[in-house]
Design a protein around this motif. Sequence first.
Motif, short mmCIF file in Angstrom:
data_model
loop_
_atom_site.label_atom_id
_atom_site.label_comp_id
_atom_site.label_asym_id
_atom_site.label_seq_id
_atom_site.Cartn_x
_atom_site.Cartn_y
_atom_site.Cartn_z
N PHE A 231 0.64 -7.91 -89.79
CA PHE A 231 -0.76 -7.94 -90.23
C PHE A 231 -1.75 -7.88 -89.06
O PHE A 231 -2.78 -7.21 -89.14
N THR B 93 -1.71 -14.01 -85.66
CA THR B 93 -0.63 -13.86 -86.65
C THR B 93 0.73 -13.60 -86.01
O THR B 93 1.71 -13.35 -86.73
N ILE C 53 -5.15 -13.44 -80.04
CA ILE C 53 -4.50 -14.41 -79.15
C ILE C 53 -3.01 -14.52 -79.48
O ILE C 53 -2.57 -14.15 -80.56
N ALA D 3 -0.61 -20.46 -81.18
CA ALA D 3 -1.90 -20.02 -80.63
C ALA D 3 -3.05 -20.40 -81.57
O ALA D 3 -4.10 -20.88 -81.11
N GLY E 111 0.03 -20.77 -86.25
CA GLY E 111 1.14 -20.92 -85.32
C GLY E 111 0.64 -21.59 -84.05
O GLY E 111 -0.45 -22.19 -84.03
N GLY F 249 8.21 -15.49 -92.06
CA GLY F 249 6.80 -15.22 -92.35
C GLY F 249 6.12 -14.28 -91.38
O GLY F 249 4.91 -14.07 -91.47
N PHE G 294 5.26 -19.95 -75.28
CA PHE G 294 4.33 -20.97 -75.79
C PHE G 294 3.16 -21.16 -74.82
O PHE G 294 2.02 -21.32 -75.24
P1 FDA Z 1 3.44 -17.67 -84.38
O1 FDA Z 1 4.52 -16.76 -84.84
O2 FDA Z 1 3.81 -19.00 -83.84
O3 FDA Z 1 2.40 -17.91 -85.56
C1 FDA Z 1 1.92 -16.87 -86.35
C2 FDA Z 1 1.50 -17.45 -87.68
O4 FDA Z 1 0.83 -16.45 -88.42
C3 FDA Z 1 2.69 -17.90 -88.51
O5 FDA Z 1 2.47 -19.23 -88.93
C4 FDA Z 1 2.72 -16.92 -89.68
O6 FDA Z 1 3.14 -17.52 -90.90
C5 FDA Z 1 1.26 -16.52 -89.76
N1 FDA Z 1 1.08 -15.20 -90.38
C6 FDA Z 1 1.69 -14.04 -90.07
N2 FDA Z 1 1.24 -13.06 -90.84
C7 FDA Z 1 0.31 -13.60 -91.66
C8 FDA Z 1 -0.50 -13.09 -92.71
N3 FDA Z 1 -0.45 -11.80 -93.03
N4 FDA Z 1 -1.31 -13.94 -93.36
C9 FDA Z 1 -1.37 -15.26 -93.03
N5 FDA Z 1 -0.63 -15.79 -92.04
C10 FDA Z 1 0.21 -14.97 -91.37
N6 FDA Z 1 8.86 -19.78 -77.09
C11 FDA Z 1 8.84 -20.71 -76.11
O7 FDA Z 1 7.97 -20.66 -75.25
N7 FDA Z 1 9.77 -21.73 -76.11
C12 FDA Z 1 10.75 -21.83 -77.06
O8 FDA Z 1 11.54 -22.80 -77.06
C13 FDA Z 1 10.82 -20.81 -78.04
N8 FDA Z 1 11.82 -20.82 -78.97
C14 FDA Z 1 11.84 -19.88 -79.96
C15 FDA Z 1 12.86 -19.89 -80.91
C16 FDA Z 1 12.89 -18.96 -81.92
C17 FDA Z 1 14.03 -18.97 -82.90
C18 FDA Z 1 11.85 -18.00 -82.02
C19 FDA Z 1 11.83 -16.99 -83.14
C20 FDA Z 1 10.84 -17.96 -81.08
C21 FDA Z 1 10.83 -18.90 -80.03
N9 FDA Z 1 9.83 -18.87 -79.06
C22 FDA Z 1 9.82 -19.82 -78.06
C23 FDA Z 1 8.72 -17.89 -79.11
C24 FDA Z 1 7.48 -18.57 -79.72
O9 FDA Z 1 7.86 -19.19 -80.94
C25 FDA Z 1 6.37 -17.56 -79.99
O10 FDA Z 1 6.11 -16.80 -78.84
C26 FDA Z 1 5.09 -18.29 -80.41
O11 FDA Z 1 5.34 -19.01 -81.60
C27 FDA Z 1 3.95 -17.32 -80.63
O12 FDA Z 1 2.84 -18.03 -81.11
P2 FDA Z 1 1.77 -17.33 -82.06
O13 FDA Z 1 0.87 -18.42 -82.49
O14 FDA Z 1 1.23 -16.14 -81.42
O15 FDA Z 1 2.63 -16.82 -83.30
#
Ligand code: FDA
Length: 391
Positions: free
Chosen positions: A175, A162, A362, A16, A14, A171, A377
Amino acid sequence: MAQDRFETVILGAGAAGLMCAAYAGANGGRVLVIDHAKAAGEKIRISGGGRCNFTNMYAAPANFLSANPHFAKSALARYTQWDFVDLVARHGIAYHEKTLGQLFCDDTAKDIIRMLLDEMAKVGAELRLHTSVTEVAKADTGFTLTLSNGQTVKAQNVVVATGGKSIPKMGATGFGYQIAEQFDHAITETRPALVPLTFGDTFKPLAGVATPTRASCNGTAFDEALLFTHRGLSGPAILQISSFWREGDAILLNLFPDSDPYETLRQRRAEAGRKSIATVLAEMLPNRLASFTSDRLALTGNLADYSDAKLQDIARELTAWQLTPAGSEGYRTAEVTLGGVDTAGLNSKTMESKSVPGLYFIGEVVDVTGWLGGYNFQWAWSSGVAAGTAI
Ligand code: FDA
């Protein structure tokens, strides 16, 4: 089965995780990013209505919630919104400010994903999609990870990226919290945040109506748009305040954040006292909300029938409308998860576990949650860079 060796394995491709990979790879070590999804950066892709609100010009530690409000300061200061804006500009991605410092791509959120994958490719970081990790075990040196295909990989460092629990359909899993617990890290209470609040059928007749509001709860207020929905209240003002709301708490809505409705009603009474109060309210509020308000406050007759004291009562109802939500829409629609891996167990400069060297957390899995508006983000980028440069 063959065993691969990496300097760093990052769990989660994702925001991060991808950012961290580009920095961790720059140090020369072999880096692998693992994700069970079919594509990297799925939340980036759908964010900001497909245009990704990738940061906020005014991002500052005060825009983040955490049991330790100081924790985010170091990472946010060392990789700021302007550092990310530079990166976006270097990749020739056009962007604009929409409102309140929120920066969005002009074209598509996919530009941000492409940029992060390019940065990763530059340093030779590898990506494995459609792959889950079933076990993370501490080895004599580093860690051994077991993958869903039965293969094991060795890593000096494991970065947990994650994300949170929001939108399980995309997804999200718990975890990261599971790994944290396995290594004796505390988890602060997790709950859906930036989420619509529900009120049964109360606002069904108003579904689709939007109006500027000041929404307050527990001492915090946001001036943004309010949106009525079939299930309750949404829009930026409500999403923001949802992070401060707890079950049973009332929220307060001021439908006139920029003017005094008492003064307006008095003035209209002087000018047009024979107009019905319902008609005058419809000049001040969207039609359906005006008629809902007339019913709610049992307002009938002409403006001239209303004394100053009565107009003051009405104005109070319009500026301090107290409502107790039945609940929230939960992780199904929440943009983020509040709470997470307790920052007390992490080094704020590097995101490394204080008790398990080589283990990092992270992004959203950590107990740092931003307001609506690009802040989440920015936390993903800043915490990803903090860990990536430390490795
Ligand atoms: P992120 O959720 O991006 O990534 C986690 C990854 O881990 C995923 O790819 C997932 O598939 C993977 N994963 C999870 N469990 C796993 C496992 N057991 N095994 C393998 N892989 C696994 N924020 C912002 O600043 N501006 C915006 O415009 C928006 N808009 C927005 C819209 C919508 C609809 C949502 C739901 C969220 C937003 N956000 C946002 C929030 C933003 O998307 C969120 O805070 C970040 O994506 C977090 O980044 P991470 O990398 O921590 O998690």
